[in-house]
Design an enzyme around this catalytic site. Structure first.
Site, mmCIF file in Angstrom:
data_model
loop_
_atom_site.group_PDB
_atom_site.id
_atom_site.type_symbol
_atom_site.label_atom_id
_atom_site.label_comp_id
_atom_site.label_asym_id
_atom_site.label_seq_id
_atom_site.Cartn_x
_atom_site.Cartn_y
_atom_site.Cartn_z
ATOM 1 N N GLY A 59 4.651 -10.393 4.013
ATOM 2 C CA GLY A 59 5.374 -10.362 5.286
ATOM 3 C C GLY A 59 4.652 -11.136 6.381
ATOM 4 O O GLY A 59 3.417 -11.128 6.461
ATOM 5 N N SER A 61 6.106 -0.469 10.412
ATOM 6 C CA SER A 61 4.799 -0.377 9.756
ATOM 7 C C SER A 61 4.618 1.029 9.216
ATOM 8 O O SER A 61 5.117 1.998 9.816
ATOM 9 C CB SER A 61 3.708 -0.669 10.797
ATOM 10 O OG SER A 61 2.469 -0.154 10.361
ATOM 11 N N ARG A 102 2.034 2.620 9.457
ATOM 12 C CA ARG A 102 1.242 3.341 10.468
ATOM 13 C C ARG A 102 2.108 3.866 11.615
ATOM 14 O O ARG A 102 1.630 4.688 12.403
ATOM 15 C CB ARG A 102 0.120 2.445 11.005
ATOM 16 C CG ARG A 102 -0.970 2.210 9.973
ATOM 17 C CD ARG A 102 -2.212 1.553 10.564
ATOM 18 N NE ARG A 102 -3.317 1.546 9.628
ATOM 19 C CZ ARG A 102 -3.636 0.517 8.823
ATOM 20 N NH1 ARG A 102 -2.939 -0.591 8.855
ATOM 21 N NH2 ARG A 102 -4.667 0.612 8.005
ATOM 22 N N MET A 129 0.843 -1.202 0.000
ATOM 23 C CA MET A 129 0.000 0.000 0.000
ATOM 24 C C MET A 129 0.879 1.253 0.000
ATOM 25 O O MET A 129 0.403 2.346 0.322
ATOM 26 C CB MET A 129 -0.941 -0.014 1.204
ATOM 27 C CG MET A 129 -1.902 -1.213 1.165
ATOM 28 S SD MET A 129 -3.425 -0.919 2.068
ATOM 29 C CE MET A 129 -2.803 -0.675 3.713
ATOM 30 N N GLY A 130 2.156 1.100 -0.314
ATOM 31 C CA GLY A 130 3.039 2.266 -0.407
ATOM 32 C C GLY A 130 3.517 2.741 0.956
ATOM 33 O O GLY A 130 3.447 2.001 1.939
ATOM 34 N N ASP A 177 1.957 -9.573 8.943
ATOM 35 C CA ASP A 177 0.515 -9.761 8.794
ATOM 36 C C ASP A 177 0.244 -11.267 8.699
ATOM 37 O O ASP A 177 -0.035 -11.797 7.620
ATOM 38 C CB ASP A 177 0.023 -9.018 7.558
ATOM 39 C CG ASP A 177 0.278 -7.530 7.674
ATOM 40 O OD1 ASP A 177 -0.531 -6.836 8.304
ATOM 41 O OD2 ASP A 177 1.321 -7.049 7.175
ATOM 42 N N GLY A 230 10.535 -2.927 5.950
ATOM 43 C CA GLY A 230 9.766 -4.176 5.870
ATOM 44 C C GLY A 230 9.445 -4.507 4.417
ATOM 45 O O GLY A 230 9.701 -5.614 3.937
ATOM 46 N N HIS A 231 8.887 -3.508 3.706
ATOM 47 C CA HIS A 231 8.586 -3.715 2.278
ATOM 48 C C HIS A 231 9.869 -4.011 1.505
ATOM 49 O O HIS A 231 9.899 -4.877 0.630
ATOM 50 C CB HIS A 231 7.976 -2.450 1.665
ATOM 51 C CG HIS A 231 6.692 -2.007 2.297
ATOM 52 N ND1 HIS A 231 6.560 -0.804 2.951
ATOM 53 C CD2 HIS A 231 5.476 -2.605 2.357
ATOM 54 C CE1 HIS A 231 5.319 -0.667 3.376
ATOM 55 N NE2 HIS A 231 4.631 -1.744 3.037
ATOM 56 N N GLN A 261 -3.111 -12.550 7.314
ATOM 57 C CA GLN A 261 -3.172 -12.254 5.876
ATOM 58 C C GLN A 261 -2.355 -13.285 5.086
ATOM 59 O O GLN A 261 -2.791 -13.782 4.042
ATOM 60 C CB GLN A 261 -2.629 -10.841 5.637
ATOM 61 C CG GLN A 261 -2.423 -10.490 4.190
ATOM 62 C CD GLN A 261 -2.011 -9.045 4.007
ATOM 63 O OE1 GLN A 261 -2.830 -8.158 4.090
ATOM 64 N NE2 GLN A 261 -0.738 -8.803 3.771
HETATM 65 P P1 AMP Z 1 1.300 -3.001 3.503
HETATM 66 O O1 AMP Z 1 1.855 -1.937 2.615
HETATM 67 O O2 AMP Z 1 1.258 -2.622 4.942
HETATM 68 O O3 AMP Z 1 0.000 -3.581 2.987
HETATM 69 O O4 AMP Z 1 2.336 -4.207 3.455
HETATM 70 C C1 AMP Z 1 2.714 -4.778 2.242
HETATM 71 C C2 AMP Z 1 3.465 -6.055 2.517
HETATM 72 O O5 AMP Z 1 4.615 -5.771 3.311
HETATM 73 C C3 AMP Z 1 2.632 -7.073 3.302
HETATM 74 O O6 AMP Z 1 2.886 -8.375 2.808
HETATM 75 C C4 AMP Z 1 3.155 -6.912 4.711
HETATM 76 O O7 AMP Z 1 3.022 -8.090 5.495
HETATM 77 C C5 AMP Z 1 4.618 -6.606 4.445
HETATM 78 N N1 AMP Z 1 5.210 -5.911 5.594
HETATM 79 C C6 AMP Z 1 4.745 -4.791 6.198
HETATM 80 N N2 AMP Z 1 5.530 -4.486 7.258
HETATM 81 C C7 AMP Z 1 6.485 -5.441 7.325
HETATM 82 C C8 AMP Z 1 7.582 -5.703 8.209
HETATM 83 N N3 AMP Z 1 7.853 -4.895 9.236
HETATM 84 N N4 AMP Z 1 8.359 -6.779 7.968
HETATM 85 C C9 AMP Z 1 8.093 -7.611 6.933
HETATM 86 N N5 AMP Z 1 7.076 -7.417 6.065
HETATM 87 C C10 AMP Z 1 6.290 -6.352 6.260
#
Ligand code: AMP
Length: 293
Positions: A148, A186, A188, A31-32, A151, A37-38, A154
């Protein structure tokens, strides 16, 4: 690197890569507001695949009424510059109208894994997630898609979805990337003040305490839940939404714990910001990833 906004264009570019160039495609859905993490997912995609596509899409159908869809951080310029550094081949950044065109009426629901934990607190959330992931997989048809462990629910739902609907994509789940304090990174976290950032580390501390207690012989799920909850609630800025100890593959509630993989999942508010985190006990060794029967 090319930024693609249109679904048709993304579809035809991906088709060409598969058919004419016969190259493996890795997709990293996001989601950008990209962070470490991403980027860990992008790095692994780059290592495993010849062509890497990162989607950046704040998916309206996975946000409930009153949630943070409007204020969710968006910064495609910064995301683009990060992904250029990582040698990504394409960014797929559609508008909501491009994904959900007029008259859109079809949703995907992964039953049995979507109603509890995050799904309990955020009804309809995983229907939105499963639907958008289905659209992305159908548009791009990647060989691999990267998600990741942060989640955890998910990740399970997506593995189930891909298996049940016979997608020809291998799902790769990668470990949670953390700040030095242990706080799971995150998008957030951008909502947190510096004081709240410091307080938020309590979530990981609580999970670590539970892990230690399990190692030392604690086998009551209820007592582990209480340990996590009470550790978090010692922090005045924190309020627990849920703490659950469940079977890491079925999400079924457990009373007595045994040697199977166990997921301890937490959602907690730090100030007004809702954060999630988890840990897995007895993780399967072969792949380090969750398996579905
Ligand atoms: P999001 O943009 O929050 O929807 O996350 C996109 C992807 O990045 C999802 O598969 C998340 O599980 C993964 N992700 C988000 N934060 C982390 C993190 N701290 N470590 C590993 N993967 C992450």
């Amino acid at each position: 690197m090319e930024i693609i906004n249109r679904r048709q264009r993304m579809s035809s570019v991906a088709r060409k890569i598969r058919r004419e160039r016969d190259k493996t495609i890795g997709l990293v859905p996001t989601m950008g507001a990209l962070h470490e993490g991403h980027l860990s997912l992008v790095r692994e995609a780059r290592r495993m695949c010849e062509i890497v596509i990162v989607s950046v899409f704040v998916n309206p159908t996975q946000f409930g009424p009153g949630e943070d869809f409007e204020k969710y951080p968006r910064n495609l310029t910064k995301d683009t510059s990060l992904l250029t550094d990582y040698n990504v081949d394409y960014i797929f950044a559609p508008t909501p109208e491009e994904i959900y065109s007029k008259g859109y009426a079809t949703y995907v629901n992964v039953e049995g894994l979507s109603e509890q934990l995050e799904g309990g607190s955020r009804p309809g959330h995983f229907k939105g997630v499963a639907t958008v992931v289905t659209i992305l997989l159908n548009t791009i048809r990647p060989d691999f898609a990267f998600f990741g462990q942060k989640d955890a629910q998910q990740a399970l739902i997506i593995r189930r979805l891909v298996k049940d609907l016979a997608f020809d994509t291998e799902i790769v789940i990668l470990p949670t990337v953390r700040e030095d304090s242990g706080l799971a990174i995150s998008s957030r976290n951008l909502y947190l003040t510096p004081e709240e950032q410091a307080s938020a580390a309590v979530i990981h501390q609580a999970l670590t305490r539970a892990k230690t207690a399990y190692k030392e012989g604690e086998r009551s799920a209820g007592r582990l839940e209480i340990l996590v909850r009470s550790t978090i609630e010692l922090e005045p800025r924190a309020r627990v939404d849920y703490v659950t100890v469940v079977d890491a593959e079925t999400l079924e509630h457990l009373d007595r714990l045994d040697e199977r993989p166990i997921l301890i999942a937490v959602a907690a508010y730090i100030g007004k910001t809702r954060l999630i985190d988890n840990t897995i006990l007895n993780k399967r060794k072969e792949t380090g990833q969750l398996k579905l029967g």
